[in-house]
Design an enzyme around this catalytic site. Sequence first.
Site, PDB file in Angstrom:
ATOM      1  N   ASN A  20      43.881  36.978  39.720  1.00 20.09           N
ATOM      2  CA  ASN A  20      43.908  35.979  38.647  1.00 20.09           C
ATOM      3  C   ASN A  20      42.874  34.874  38.834  1.00 20.09           C
ATOM      4  O   ASN A  20      42.495  34.206  37.869  1.00 20.09           O
ATOM      5  CB  ASN A  20      45.307  35.372  38.518  1.00 20.09           C
ATOM      6  N   HIS A  21      42.386  34.682  40.057  1.00 21.26           N
ATOM      7  CA  HIS A  21      41.366  33.649  40.275  1.00 21.26           C
ATOM      8  C   HIS A  21      39.958  34.161  40.066  1.00 21.26           C
ATOM      9  O   HIS A  21      39.011  33.374  40.130  1.00 21.26           O
ATOM     10  CB  HIS A  21      41.511  33.046  41.678  1.00 21.26           C
ATOM     11  N   HIS A  89      46.939  42.980  42.129  1.00 16.03           N
ATOM     12  CA  HIS A  89      46.967  41.596  42.607  1.00 16.03           C
ATOM     13  C   HIS A  89      48.300  40.911  42.326  1.00 16.03           C
ATOM     14  O   HIS A  89      48.926  40.355  43.222  1.00 16.03           O
ATOM     15  CB  HIS A  89      45.852  40.765  41.965  1.00 16.03           C
ATOM     16  N   HIS A 172      48.895  37.517  45.559  1.00 16.59           N
ATOM     17  CA  HIS A 172      49.143  36.516  44.521  1.00 16.59           C
ATOM     18  C   HIS A 172      50.007  35.326  44.921  1.00 16.59           C
ATOM     19  O   HIS A 172      49.846  34.246  44.362  1.00 16.59           O
ATOM     20  CB  HIS A 172      49.741  37.193  43.288  1.00 16.59           C
TER      21      HIS A 172
END
Length: 208
Positions: A20-21, A89, A172
């Site tokens: 997500n990053h 992730h 995550h």
Amino acid sequence: TVVGMMLLHGPGRVSIGRGNHEAADQNQMYCGRGGRYGHDVGFHLDCDSKYGHDDGAQVYAACLEVFNALPLFHIVHAPAADRKAFVVHGGLFMEPAVTTSMLQRIHRFRPIPVGGTSLEDRLFVQAMWSDPRDMRGASMNDARGDIPCVFGESVTRDFCERNGFDMVVRSHEVEMEGHCRWHSGRLVTIFSASGYMNVRRGTGSVSN
């Protein structure tokens, strides 16, 4: 950088998955003088400070192109043990009866579509952002605002049985011991950063 060099050196032996990053909104959100955590943090800021404003902007833009090309998941098969793992992730899905064929059809060469309403967009976001919990079924994740979702053991079991997996491996979430087993051992969180954001001190983990 080190993992990227390993990928170039041995492309058949090293794989990098998207998280997500690996997204412009996250690299901007955690960036800036003072930052979200009261000090200078963030990948965008790192590019600027290491390479200068103009060159840093080019490096950052090139990295965003790489982020958008990263796979959303991997399937790891150990033939000797006859075991197969789904590696992602975030985690699993609120949508019913998700298959890897559905996930393979997702158009991934783009920013993470947070807020998207199509099935493809929802699966994309949930793969990046979802978290396991001790619960039944799945629901929205109130702790992360409007970002879905949290999911329980029944979701993990059904997904693995439907797709022929023995377990799910994800990251995550910070774990102080670096790892945590969920859902009767069928899902494991592995978090490799030992000092996440220079705020949360813990142990990083790897798995073989």
